[in-house]
Design a protein around this motif. Structure first.
Motif, PDB file in Angstrom:
ATOM      1  N   GLN A 268       0.864   4.129  -2.955  1.00  0.00           N
ATOM      2  CA  GLN A 268       0.604   5.560  -2.713  1.00  0.00           C
ATOM      3  C   GLN A 268       1.699   6.435  -3.313  1.00  0.00           C
ATOM      4  O   GLN A 268       1.449   7.572  -3.707  1.00  0.00           O
ATOM      5  N   LYS A 269       2.907   5.904  -3.398  1.00  0.00           N
ATOM      6  CA  LYS A 269       4.018   6.638  -4.003  1.00  0.00           C
ATOM      7  C   LYS A 269       4.078   6.479  -5.520  1.00  0.00           C
ATOM      8  O   LYS A 269       4.980   7.003  -6.165  1.00  0.00           O
TER       9      LYS A 269
ATOM     10  N   SER B  91      -5.191   2.723  -4.323  1.00  0.00           N
ATOM     11  CA  SER B  91      -4.202   3.805  -4.263  1.00  0.00           C
ATOM     12  C   SER B  91      -3.447   3.965  -5.574  1.00  0.00           C
ATOM     13  O   SER B  91      -2.958   5.055  -5.895  1.00  0.00           O
ATOM     14  N   SER B  92      -3.338   2.875  -6.368  1.00  0.00           N
ATOM     15  CA  SER B  92      -2.542   2.909  -7.603  1.00  0.00           C
ATOM     16  C   SER B  92      -3.303   3.478  -8.793  1.00  0.00           C
ATOM     17  O   SER B  92      -2.707   3.737  -9.841  1.00  0.00           O
TER      18      SER B  92
ATOM     19  N   GLU C 252       0.825  -1.207   0.000  1.00  0.00           N
ATOM     20  CA  GLU C 252       0.000   0.000   0.000  1.00  0.00           C
ATOM     21  C   GLU C 252       0.864   1.264   0.000  1.00  0.00           C
ATOM     22  O   GLU C 252       0.598   2.210  -0.750  1.00  0.00           O
ATOM     23  N   GLU C 253       1.898   1.287   0.830  1.00  0.00           N
ATOM     24  CA  GLU C 253       2.773   2.454   0.874  1.00  0.00           C
ATOM     25  C   GLU C 253       3.451   2.680  -0.476  1.00  0.00           C
ATOM     26  O   GLU C 253       3.549   3.817  -0.950  1.00  0.00           O
TER      27      GLU C 253
END
Length: 546
Positions: free
Chosen positions: A419-420, A450-451, A415-416
């Motif tokens: 998000q980037k 998130s992607s 997930e992190e």
């Protein structure tokens, strides 16, 4: 090409796909089209796309030279390809596109990527087959290669004596690539060798074409360099190749009690450049290495399967995750028999299963390694979703606690990274299809949402929603609608959702060839006078060489 303005030239290795594509490419250039060669990514075509002029685009081995590797694709490149095909087809003939691939590689790509499967690319295939070569076509190929060769006159006399060329033309393993190899390099054959005998040996055992030089003429460092190059992408940075070479060369040299030198890598490059490999400058001015000919890879693959001790050393010394993917999934391609499809089965799997601990350890050590695949800007980004998919597939067979722990750790990081912008929606979507653990699914869902940052990725969200509706919450829907509105202020997501047909990527025409033209060609062929002696035309052709 006249009706749909693009085609995919497909066929088995060495059959003449590139030759046919080159001929088409040159023909369109002579008609006034601007030539555009694509070397690495479909995105290059859009970068060079000029609406106001006629252009012909050419991408040789667009899915890879010897095997399809999903890790070599850029973000959404499967959809980018279909978008390009649609743009070419709707361009009114101002744009032409020529693609080549081996037929089994296209089959592998369609199995992995749904958009390619739905598009039915086989509608646009121009399959090159030996069955389509007439006996005279085979004769012309052999004649042209001899005519333009630098062969010694004695070698040509040998071929002409007793009309030996007829036996070459009729050989069951006749292949244009073998003809090219045997006729284009005078220095390859010593004056003591019987040229015709060597020619038939190459036809009887095609792998021997490269084995002769590999085993008799190359030093140990050069052979080590070629074996590690086999496990790397089609274009690999020189520094990456050296990194992999050094450890493998050290391990193998210790086994053979070979005294290593400080210049082994550079000496090996000098020895094989121009025959087995080519070295060129990449877009960022760095040096890259590629195998000089796909048949070199084919031979090295055969050689590796015969010398499995090298596979153990390649696993032990791997520096890139993609090397292990290649070794695990490398396939043995069976011959085409009548109408049966190619039989594909793992090639090195049995050995790997005997060394589960070593393979699992190397997977852990290389999991976060950089991606050796390249695009115009440099390396393709590291994306771990695709690597998790691979780990899941491996662990269903190996059942390693070490791999299980690695999967747990990687999913936690998804997930992190998403998000980037470091993960791709298409790989996350594929990952959800492989997972059975609900906790994993929920975590990957968060990463997937998130992607999503582009039009094609919203379409993938709708696919995900259709398949996993029980995982979607109202908060998820609101998040998606807000992101869509921020990216496309003048559009409504609910309207977009109604318009998208998830299961249909395209509606290709029913026929690729113009039936009337084909019928006309058949009539012309029937009217063409036939010689009384079936060998007459061929004999006349080769007598001009005397």
């Amino acid at each position: 090409m006249n009706n749909y303005h693009y085609c995919i030239v497909s066929g088995v290795p060495g059959i003449g796909k590139t030759t046919l594509a080159n001929t088409l490419f040159v023909d369109f250039v002579q008609q006034g089209f601007e030539p555009v060669r694509i070397y690495n990514s479909i995105n290059e075509a859009f970068e060079m796309f000029k609406p106001e002029i006629n252009q012909v685009f050419y991408f040789d081995d667009f899915l890879g030279t010897t095997a399809f590797n999903e890790f070599s694709l850029e973000r959404n490149e499967d959809k980018v390809l279909l978008t390009l095909l649609k743009a070419i087809s709707n361009g009114g003939g101002a744009k032409k596109l020529i693609l080549t691939t081996r037929d089994y590689i296209l089959n592998q790509a369609e199995l992995i990527f749904e958009p390619l499967a739905y598009s039915d690319l086989k509608t646009y295939l121009c399959t090159v087959s030996l069955r389509n070569y007439t006996r005279f076509n085979r004769a012309e190929i052999l004649y042209n290669h001899i005519y333009f060769s630098d062969l010694d006159k004695n070698a040509i006399v040998e071929i002409l004596r007793d009309r030996t060329y007829l036996n070459i033309i009729d050989h069951p393993n006749y292949n244009p690539r073998i003809i090219e190899w045997m006729t284009q390099f005078k220095k390859r054959w010593s004056s003591q060798e019987n040229f015709v005998e060597a020619f038939f040996k190459a036809l009887d055992e095609p792998a021997e074409v490269w084995r002769h030089a590999f085993e008799r003429h190359l030093s140990l460092p050069s052979r080590h360099l070629l074996l590690v190059l086999l496990t790397l992408p089609d274009f690999v940075k020189l520094d990456d190749l050296e990194l992999v070479f050094q450890d493998f060369h050290t391990v193998k040299s210790n086994m053979c009690r070979f005294v290593m030198g400080d210049t082994d890598f550079r000496d090996a490059l000098d020895e094989v450049e121009g025959t087995f490999i080519n070295i060129s400058s990449w877009y960022d001015n760095s040096l890259v290495v590629q195998v000089a000919n796909p048949s070199v890879r084919d031979f090295l693959d055969v050689y590796l399967s015969e010398n499995l001790l090298n596979v153990s050393s390649l696993i032990e010394t791997a520096k890139f995750f993609s090397q292990l993917v290649w070794l695990w999934g490398r396939h043995q391609i069976g011959g085409l028999r009548s109408k049966k499809p190619y039989q594909i089965k793992p090639k090195y799997r049995n050995l790997i299963l005997q060394e589960k601990g070593s393979f699992s350890n190397s997977l852990s050590l290389t999991f976060y390694s950089s991606n050796p695949f390249l695009n115009r800007e440099g390396r393709l980004p590291l994306r771990i979703a695709g690597r998790i998919i691979f780990l899941l597939d491996v662990n269903r067979i190996i059942k390693s606690n070490e791999i299980y722990e690695l999967i747990e750790e990687a999913i936690s990081a998804l997930e992190e990274r998403a998000q980037k912008g470091e993960e791709a929606a298409f790989q996350l979507l594929r990952l959800t299809d492989r997972l059975r653990n609900r906790d994993y699914l929920l975590r990957v869902k968060e990463a997937f949402i998130s992607s999503i940052q582009g039009y094609a990725e919203f379409e993938r969200y709708l696919i995900f929603k259709c398949r996993h509706s029980y995982l979607i919450t109202k908060e998820d829907e609101q998040k998606i609608e807000q992101r869509f509105k921020s990216l496309y202020p003048n559009k409504n997501f609910s309207d977009y959702e109604k318009q998208v047909a998830i299961a249909e990527v395209g509606d290709p025409p029913a026929h690729f060839f113009d039936k009337q033209k084909m019928e006309k060609l058949r009539r012309i062929e029937k009217l063409r006078p036939k010689p009384t002696d079936p060998n007459e035309l061929i004999i006349d052709l080769f007598e001009s060489l005397a």
